[in-house]
Design a protein around this motif. Structure first.
Motif, mmCIF file in Angstrom:
data_model
loop_
_atom_site.group_PDB
_atom_site.id
_atom_site.type_symbol
_atom_site.label_atom_id
_atom_site.label_comp_id
_atom_site.label_asym_id
_atom_site.label_seq_id
_atom_site.Cartn_x
_atom_site.Cartn_y
_atom_site.Cartn_z
ATOM 1 N N UNK A 43 8.242 0.235 -9.330
ATOM 2 C CA UNK A 43 8.374 -1.026 -8.629
ATOM 3 C C UNK A 43 7.747 -0.955 -7.461
ATOM 4 N N UNK A 44 6.746 -1.385 -7.215
ATOM 5 C CA UNK A 44 5.959 -1.157 -5.573
ATOM 6 C C UNK A 44 6.585 -1.787 -4.636
ATOM 7 N N UNK A 45 6.708 -1.178 -3.509
ATOM 8 C CA UNK A 45 7.261 -1.717 -2.411
ATOM 9 C C UNK A 45 6.216 -1.522 -1.231
ATOM 10 N N UNK A 46 5.278 -0.770 -1.455
ATOM 11 C CA UNK A 46 4.120 -0.585 -0.318
ATOM 12 C C UNK A 46 3.179 -0.191 -0.848
ATOM 13 N N UNK A 47 1.915 -0.603 -0.140
ATOM 14 C CA UNK A 47 0.516 0.271 -0.548
ATOM 15 C C UNK A 47 -0.011 0.533 0.751
ATOM 16 N N UNK A 48 -0.576 1.797 0.914
ATOM 17 C CA UNK A 48 -1.024 2.191 2.032
ATOM 18 C C UNK A 48 -2.161 3.136 1.996
ATOM 19 N N UNK A 49 -3.034 3.380 2.960
ATOM 20 C CA UNK A 49 -4.164 4.235 2.934
ATOM 21 C C UNK A 49 -3.617 5.366 3.656
ATOM 22 N N UNK A 51 -4.753 9.243 5.854
ATOM 23 C CA UNK A 51 -5.687 9.561 6.739
ATOM 24 C C UNK A 51 -6.845 10.107 6.221
ATOM 25 N N UNK A 52 -6.817 10.495 4.742
ATOM 26 C CA UNK A 52 -7.719 10.902 4.133
ATOM 27 C C UNK A 52 -8.586 10.069 3.431
ATOM 28 N N UNK A 53 -8.073 8.839 3.577
ATOM 29 C CA UNK A 53 -8.851 7.666 2.570
ATOM 30 C C UNK A 53 -8.118 7.342 1.469
ATOM 31 N N UNK A 54 -7.243 8.034 0.933
ATOM 32 C CA UNK A 54 -6.764 7.758 -0.234
ATOM 33 C C UNK A 54 -5.769 6.741 -0.309
ATOM 34 N N UNK A 55 -5.614 5.882 -1.496
ATOM 35 C CA UNK A 55 -4.733 4.594 -1.364
ATOM 36 C C UNK A 55 -3.367 5.050 -2.276
ATOM 37 N N UNK A 56 -2.404 4.822 -1.645
ATOM 38 C CA UNK A 56 -1.175 5.395 -2.271
ATOM 39 C C UNK A 56 -0.111 3.964 -2.333
ATOM 40 N N UNK A 57 0.613 4.287 -3.556
ATOM 41 C CA UNK A 57 1.572 3.294 -3.737
ATOM 42 C C UNK A 57 2.924 3.832 -3.747
ATOM 43 N N UNK A 58 3.770 3.198 -2.724
ATOM 44 C CA UNK A 58 5.124 3.513 -2.506
ATOM 45 C C UNK A 58 6.067 2.879 -3.614
ATOM 46 N N UNK A 65 14.968 6.502 -10.554
ATOM 47 C CA UNK A 65 15.997 5.647 -9.436
ATOM 48 C C UNK A 65 15.664 5.946 -8.012
ATOM 49 N N UNK A 66 14.269 6.564 -7.903
ATOM 50 C CA UNK A 66 14.187 6.891 -6.418
ATOM 51 C C UNK A 66 12.694 6.280 -5.759
ATOM 52 N N UNK A 67 12.441 6.256 -4.591
ATOM 53 C CA UNK A 67 11.180 5.974 -4.022
ATOM 54 C C UNK A 67 10.283 7.092 -4.431
ATOM 55 N N UNK A 68 9.097 6.798 -4.850
ATOM 56 C CA UNK A 68 8.118 7.918 -5.205
ATOM 57 C C UNK A 68 6.784 7.580 -4.584
ATOM 58 N N UNK A 69 5.844 8.383 -4.479
ATOM 59 C CA UNK A 69 4.418 8.148 -4.007
ATOM 60 C C UNK A 69 3.422 8.201 -4.978
ATOM 61 N N UNK A 70 2.631 7.537 -5.229
ATOM 62 C CA UNK A 70 1.776 7.441 -6.497
ATOM 63 C C UNK A 70 0.488 7.197 -5.757
ATOM 64 N N UNK A 71 -0.774 8.054 -6.177
ATOM 65 C CA UNK A 71 -1.967 8.057 -5.634
ATOM 66 C C UNK A 71 -2.590 6.835 -6.731
ATOM 67 N N UNK A 72 -3.619 5.808 -6.336
ATOM 68 C CA UNK A 72 -4.078 4.914 -7.102
ATOM 69 C C UNK A 72 -5.289 5.607 -7.886
ATOM 70 N N UNK A 73 -5.866 6.559 -7.581
ATOM 71 C CA UNK A 73 -6.825 7.244 -8.357
ATOM 72 C C UNK A 73 -6.438 8.071 -9.318
#
Length: 128
Positions: A43-49, A51-58, A65-73
């Motif tokens: 369940x996506x709550x935030x999308x960020x870039x 500093x290295x230019x990678x797009x991540x989904x929070x 049942x926890x918040x995790x970070x996933x790289x779009x690539x």
């Protein structure tokens, strides 16, 4: 199921923005840093870039049942569901504001450029 290798990264990113804006969970086939594949419903709550230019989904991982970070690539395939979010976020983490759903690649670029002018927000730390 949409295979990310058959579409541009912009198309995948726009689909993730739309899912977040509509509060629709997404099931992803994801390749971890160690090379193992996993299937998660998030369940996506935030999308960020980064500093290295990678797009991540929070996102809230339904299995953990926890918040995790996933790289779009690293997303190999995804399916957007029609249901709504069910994971309750921990009180220490606040959900992001509602994300606008970009209607075109140009709108997505304009949104990302506009983020540079917004005040900095508290960043969530990746879960281990």
């Amino acid at each position: 199921m949409k295979l990310t290798k058959n579409q541009t990264e912009q198309t995948t990113l726009a689909a993730m923005y739309r899912a977040a804006a509509r509060r629709h969970p997404v099931t992803i086939t994801y390749t971890k840093a160690d090379g193992t594949e996993t299937i998660r419903t998030i369940e996506i709550h935030d999308i960020r870039t980064t500093k290295a230019g990678q797009i991540i989904l929070r996102a809230a991982d339904r299995q953990a049942g926890e918040l995790r970070t996933f790289r779009l690539d690293r997303i190999q395939a995804y399916t957007i569901h029609r249901t709504t979010y069910t994971v309750t976020l921990p009180e220490t983490d606040t959900p992001a504001r509602a994300l606008p759903a970009p209607s075109s690649p140009a709108a997505l670029v304009a949104y990302e450029l506009g983020r540079d002018d917004r005040p900095a927000r508290r960043h969530l730390t990746p879960a281990a």
